[in-house]
Design a protein around this motif. Structure first.
Motif, PDB file in Angstrom:
ATOM      1  N   ARG A  88       0.835  -1.197   0.000  1.00 16.68           N
ATOM      2  CA  ARG A  88       0.000   0.000   0.000  1.00 16.68           C
ATOM      3  C   ARG A  88       0.864   1.238   0.000  1.00 16.68           C
ATOM      4  O   ARG A  88       2.019   1.227   0.427  1.00 16.68           O
ATOM      5  CB  ARG A  88      -0.933   0.006   1.210  1.00 16.68           C
ATOM      6  N   GLY A 126      -1.809  -2.047  -3.923  1.00 18.74           N
ATOM      7  CA  GLY A 126      -1.302  -2.638  -5.149  1.00 18.74           C
ATOM      8  C   GLY A 126      -1.105  -4.131  -4.988  1.00 18.74           C
ATOM      9  O   GLY A 126      -0.702  -4.603  -3.916  1.00 18.74           O
ATOM     10  N   SER A 144      -3.587   4.170  -2.190  1.00 19.06           N
ATOM     11  CA  SER A 144      -4.128   2.985  -2.840  1.00 19.06           C
ATOM     12  C   SER A 144      -3.411   1.725  -2.369  1.00 19.06           C
ATOM     13  O   SER A 144      -2.409   1.782  -1.657  1.00 19.06           O
ATOM     14  CB  SER A 144      -3.999   3.120  -4.360  1.00 19.06           C
ATOM     15  N   MET A 152      -3.043  -1.910 -14.128  1.00 18.42           N
ATOM     16  CA  MET A 152      -1.932  -1.002 -14.366  1.00 18.42           C
ATOM     17  C   MET A 152      -0.966  -1.527 -15.425  1.00 18.42           C
ATOM     18  O   MET A 152      -0.405  -0.764 -16.203  1.00 18.42           O
ATOM     19  CB  MET A 152      -1.171  -0.759 -13.062  1.00 18.42           C
ATOM     20  N   GLN A 171      -4.206  -2.110  -9.242  1.00 17.17           N
ATOM     21  CA  GLN A 171      -4.268  -1.080  -8.208  1.00 17.17           C
ATOM     22  C   GLN A 171      -5.697  -0.947  -7.716  1.00 17.17           C
ATOM     23  O   GLN A 171      -6.638  -0.923  -8.515  1.00 17.17           O
ATOM     24  CB  GLN A 171      -3.780   0.256  -8.779  1.00 17.17           C
ATOM     25  N   TRP A 220     -10.951  -1.176  -8.908  1.00 14.53           N
ATOM     26  CA  TRP A 220      -9.680  -1.746  -9.332  1.00 14.53           C
ATOM     27  C   TRP A 220      -9.281  -1.205 -10.697  1.00 14.53           C
ATOM     28  O   TRP A 220     -10.141  -0.931 -11.538  1.00 14.53           O
ATOM     29  CB  TRP A 220      -9.767  -3.265  -9.390  1.00 14.53           C
TER      30      TRP A 220
END
Length: 254
Positions: free
Chosen positions: A197, A203, A201, A243, A229, A240
Motif C-alpha cells: 500500500r 497494489g 491505494s 496497471m 491497483q 480496481w
C-alpha cells in the motif's frame, strides 16, 4: 536526672513494617500501560509497535522482579501487560492476514473479469479497466457494447484521445494474442507475487498461466503477470485498475 529509655524517638521504627515493604517495578507499570494501549494495533499496522514494545518491557520487568526478589514487586501487572500485548499482536496479525486475503481475492476476481472480456472479444471493455475510474463508462450490461468517449483532453497526462489510447492498447502483442485465442485459452491463477500500500491505494501483482491447444505443438502454456491497483472512491467504495499486463516465459524467470 534520669533518662527515660522507653521514650519514643524519631528514629524508632517497626522492623516488621520495613521488612514487608517492597518497591513496585516501574518496568511492570510500563508493561501494564503498554498492554492496555495494545488494542490500538487493530487500528493501524504501524501501531503494532505498541504491543511489541509491551512484550519486551514485560519480559524485562519479569526478569528484574525475579532477580531482585523479594525487594521488588509488580509481577502480576507485568503478566497482565504481557498477556494483553501478546493477545493484541496475534489479533493484529490475524486481522492483517484476513484483510490481505480479501484484497488478493478481489484482485483475482478483477483479473478474471479482465481475461474474460478479452476472451469474449470485448477489448473496449477490457481497455476501460486500465483507465482511471473517472474516465470509465459504466460496465453494466446496458453500457458494455457502447464505444468509448471519442475525445478526452490530456488523457492521463499524455495528450492522447481515448480512441488513440485504445488503438495502442489492442496493438500490444499480449492483448492481440489473448484476443486471437478467445475462449480457447484457459486461464489459471498461480500466485500473488507481491502486495502493498501507499498513501492513496493498494497494489497487487499476480501471476497467471494461460493454456491453449496449439495445432502443431499440442497444449501450450505461457504466463501473464498482472499489476493491479485498488483505488478508494466515495462512500467507502473502491475500484480496481489494471496497471500493467506482461507476458512471461519460463526462460525469463517467473
Amino acid at each position: 536526672m534520669s533518662v527515660l529509655r522507653d521514650s519514643p524517638h524519631l528514629t524508632d521504627h517497626d522492623d516488621g513494617t520495613v521488612d514487608e515493604y517492597r518497591a513496585v517495578s516501574g518496568w511492570a507499570v510500563a508493561a501494564l500501560i503498554l498492554g492496555l494501549l495494545s488494542p490500538l494495533a487493530l487500528v493501524d499496522v504501524w501501531l503494532s509497535l505498541i504491543p511489541l514494545a509491551g512484550t519486551v518491557v514485560a519480559a524485562v520487568a519479569l526478569a528484574r522482579i525475579a532477580w531482585l526478589s523479594p525487594a521488588l514487586t509488580g509481577r502480576g501487572a507485568a503478566l497482565i501487560g504481557l498477556f494483553l500485548s501478546m493477545l493484541c499482536i496475534s489479533a493484529a496479525a490475524t486481522d492483517q492476514w484476513i484483510f490481505w486475503r480479501s484484497i488478493h481475492n478481489e484482485a483475482r476476481a478483477f483479473a478474471n473479469a479482465w481475461f474474460d472480456f478479452l476472451a469474449k472479444d470485448q477489448p473496449k471493455t477490457a481497455h476501460q479497466l486500465t483507465l482511471a475510474p473517472r474516465y470509465r463508462q459504466h460496465l453494466d450490461e446496458e453500457h458494455r457494447s457502447q464505444p468509448l468517449v471519442e475525445e478526452q483532453e490530456d488523457f492521463d497526462g499524455v495528450g492522447l484521445s481515448l480512441d488513440e489510447e485504445f488503438a495502442g492498447y489492442v496493438a500490444q502483442p499480449l492483448i492481440a494474442r489473448l484476443l486471437a485465442l478467445g475462449t480457447r485459452a484457459q486461464v489459471r491463477y498461480l500466485t500473488t507475487e507481491a502486495s502493498g500500500r501507499d498513501a492513496h491505494s493498494l497494489g497487487v501483482r499476480q501471476l497467471y498461466a494461460v493454456t491453449y491447444d496449439d495445432a502443431e505443438h499440442g497444449p501450450t502454456t505461457f504466463f501473464v503477470r498482472l499489476a493491479m491497483q485498488r483505488l478508494p472512491l466515495e462512500h467507502g467504495q473502491a475500484a480496481w485498475r489494471m496497471m500493467n499486463a506482461e507476458e512471461k516465459t519460463e526462460e525469463e524467470g517467473l
